[in-house]
Write a protein that holds these residues in place. Structure first.
Motif, PDB file in Angstrom:
ATOM      1  N   GLY A 252      39.511  46.807  51.476  1.00  0.00           N
ATOM      2  CA  GLY A 252      40.684  46.755  50.617  1.00  0.00           C
ATOM      3  C   GLY A 252      41.843  47.421  51.315  1.00  0.00           C
ATOM      4  N   CYS A 253      43.019  46.829  51.227  1.00  0.00           N
ATOM      5  CA  CYS A 253      44.187  47.490  51.783  1.00  0.00           C
ATOM      6  C   CYS A 253      45.252  47.499  50.711  1.00  0.00           C
ATOM      7  CB  CYS A 253      44.685  46.789  53.047  1.00  0.00           C
ATOM      8  SG  CYS A 253      45.695  47.909  54.048  1.00  0.00           S
ATOM      9  N   ARG A 254      46.038  48.559  50.691  1.00  0.00           N
ATOM     10  CA  ARG A 254      47.026  48.703  49.623  1.00  0.00           C
ATOM     11  C   ARG A 254      48.451  48.539  50.144  1.00  0.00           C
ATOM     12  NH1 ARG A 254      43.066  52.426  49.005  1.00  0.00           N
ATOM     13  NH2 ARG A 254      44.238  54.230  49.707  1.00  0.00           N
ATOM     14  N   CYS A 255      48.578  47.944  51.339  1.00  0.00           N
ATOM     15  CA  CYS A 255      49.911  47.758  51.888  1.00  0.00           C
ATOM     16  C   CYS A 255      50.642  46.678  51.095  1.00  0.00           C
ATOM     17  CB  CYS A 255      49.823  47.361  53.363  1.00  0.00           C
ATOM     18  SG  CYS A 255      48.841  45.883  53.674  1.00  0.00           S
ATOM     19  N   THR A 256      51.944  46.864  50.887  1.00  0.00           N
ATOM     20  CA  THR A 256      52.756  45.838  50.233  1.00  0.00           C
ATOM     21  C   THR A 256      54.100  45.767  50.942  1.00  0.00           C
ATOM     22  OG1 THR A 256      53.819  47.388  48.702  1.00  0.00           O
ATOM     23  CG2 THR A 256      51.761  46.370  47.950  1.00  0.00           C
ATOM     24  N   ASP A 285      53.790  45.990  61.212  1.00  0.00           N
ATOM     25  CA  ASP A 285      52.371  45.657  61.018  1.00  0.00           C
ATOM     26  C   ASP A 285      51.718  46.779  60.236  1.00  0.00           C
ATOM     27  OD1 ASP A 285      53.069  43.790  62.869  1.00  0.00           O
ATOM     28  OD2 ASP A 285      51.363  44.157  64.203  1.00  0.00           O
ATOM     29  N   CYS A 286      50.911  46.430  59.237  1.00  0.00           N
ATOM     30  CA  CYS A 286      50.104  47.451  58.571  1.00  0.00           C
ATOM     31  C   CYS A 286      49.076  47.944  59.582  1.00  0.00           C
ATOM     32  CB  CYS A 286      49.397  46.881  57.347  1.00  0.00           C
ATOM     33  SG  CYS A 286      48.211  48.037  56.633  1.00  0.00           S
ATOM     34  N   ALA A 287      49.016  49.282  59.782  1.00  0.00           N
ATOM     35  CA  ALA A 287      48.093  49.840  60.768  1.00  0.00           C
ATOM     36  C   ALA A 287      46.642  49.570  60.372  1.00  0.00           C
ATOM     37  CB  ALA A 287      48.322  51.341  60.906  1.00  0.00           C
ATOM     38  N   PHE A 288      46.362  49.478  59.069  1.00  0.00           N
ATOM     39  CA  PHE A 288      44.990  49.290  58.610  1.00  0.00           C
ATOM     40  C   PHE A 288      44.513  47.849  58.776  1.00  0.00           C
ATOM     41  CE2 PHE A 288      46.081  53.148  56.275  1.00  0.00           C
ATOM     42  CZ  PHE A 288      44.925  53.893  56.426  1.00  0.00           C
ATOM     43  N   CYS A 289      45.290  46.894  58.240  1.00  0.00           N
ATOM     44  CA  CYS A 289      44.778  45.524  58.164  1.00  0.00           C
ATOM     45  C   CYS A 289      45.533  44.557  59.052  1.00  0.00           C
ATOM     46  CB  CYS A 289      44.800  45.033  56.719  1.00  0.00           C
ATOM     47  SG  CYS A 289      46.472  44.788  56.089  1.00  0.00           S
ATOM     48  N   ALA A 290      46.564  45.047  59.769  1.00  0.00           N
ATOM     49  CA  ALA A 290      47.343  44.251  60.722  1.00  0.00           C
ATOM     50  C   ALA A 290      48.176  43.150  60.068  1.00  0.00           C
ATOM     51  CB  ALA A 290      46.454  43.671  61.831  1.00  0.00           C
TER      52      ALA A 290
HETATM   53 ZN   LIG Z   1      47.257  46.661  55.051  1.00  0.00          ZN
END
Ligand SMILES: [Zn+2]
Length: 303
Positions: A252-256, A285-290
């Protein structure tokens, strides 16, 4: 060919009341693949992140607060890894590693923990959303494995006798499978956070830890072995083993886009123009999910 049964992306809790022990077993498969697939990590870094995510799932799934969060983060000096972050919330795990490719190339194929982290520390943070409480402990990364450091955290920072085991393997198709076992001695029960200063020996715990130590890394990472079977293999001679809740695990990633835009709005228009590409977009880029978030440099943050 018939597909055999697989038990993946799940955490299972259990308790052994007569020994004042509780435990978690987890296994990660597709969820782990999704995290790793967002990056192109070399094998040693991939294995390290797989271990970290398994630990996050093991520790995070002990949180009673369903919206609580567990975060693991390293501080390092002169190692291959510059930063490792992973977290768990409500069954969702995510994580990433920043590393120095030149140092990795100079390190042995299976680098030691010291080669990976140098003078490193592991911080484990619990955020309890419902009460707003946050507590954190830090342990040096000076053992053999990240799992050993996590175990040390519980023994030293929380003074709870604990055992942590993680096994990582690849299935026939090259997918990474990880499994973990986490056992804790909680003689005061799970309510409150009683310390054990006054107790010097824990015979019940010695027994539980001795049984837990027999769990093999290959068993933990074998998707054909249901988690209940692992618990049964270890503790079938105990008079009372209670299986608790089972939690499905996912990436799960919470980037928006909104969050990224709000971070960028803290920069001046001039700074944003400098970050932009020729089309006038800042590519974040989101560091977690790219996931890529193109944000227009000229956007008015107030609008
Ligand atoms: Zn993300």
């Amino acid at each position: 060919m018939q597909q055999s049964t697989t038990d993946l992306d799940r955490a299972l809790g259990f308790a052994i009341p007569s020994r004042s022990a509780r435990g978690r077993v987890v296994r990660l498969g597709p969820a782990l693949d999704r995290v790793l697939a967002a990056h192109a990590y070399p094998p040693a870094i991939e294995a390290l992140l797989a271990e970290a995510l398994t630990l996050a799932a093991l520790i995070g799934s002990t949180l009673k607060d369903p919206t609580g969060q567990l975060t693991m983060q390293t501080r390092t000096e002169n190692g291959v890894v510059q930063l490792l972050v992973c977290d768990y919330r409500g069954g969702e795990v995510r994580g990433y590693i920043d590393y120095d490719a030149d140092r990795l190339a100079a390190a042995p194929e299976q680098p030691t923990l010291f080669a990976l982290f140098g003078q490193g520390y592991l911080a484990i943070t619990f955020d309890l959303a419902t009460t707003g409480e946050r507590y954190q402990g830090i342990v040096p990364l000076d053992g053999e494995t990240l799992s050993e450091a996590a175990q040390t955290y519980f023994v030293q920072s929380e003074q709870i006798p604990s055992l942590v085991r993680v096994g990582i393997a690849r299935d026939g198709e090259g997918h990474t499978i990880a499994g973990g076992l986490f056992l804790q001695h909680l003689p005061e029960g799970e309510v409150g956070r009683e310390r054990l200063h006054t107790r010097l020996d824990h015979p019940e715990w010695e027994h539980v830890a001795a049984l837990g130590s027999t769990m093999g890394a290959d068993e933990l990472a074998d998707p054909a072995l249901p988690l209940e079977t692992l618990v049964w293999r270890l503790f079938n001679e105990e008079p009372d083993v209670r299986v608790l809740a089972s939690t499905p695990l996912s990436r799960g990633c919470r980037c928006t886009g909104d969050y990224i835009a709000s971070v960028l709005s803290k920069f001046s228009v001039e700074e944003r123009r400098e970050m932009a590409d020729e089309d006038g977009f800042i590519q974040v880029d989101c560091a977690f999910c790219a996931t890529k978030f193109p944000v227009p440099a000229e956007a008015d943050p107030v609008a």
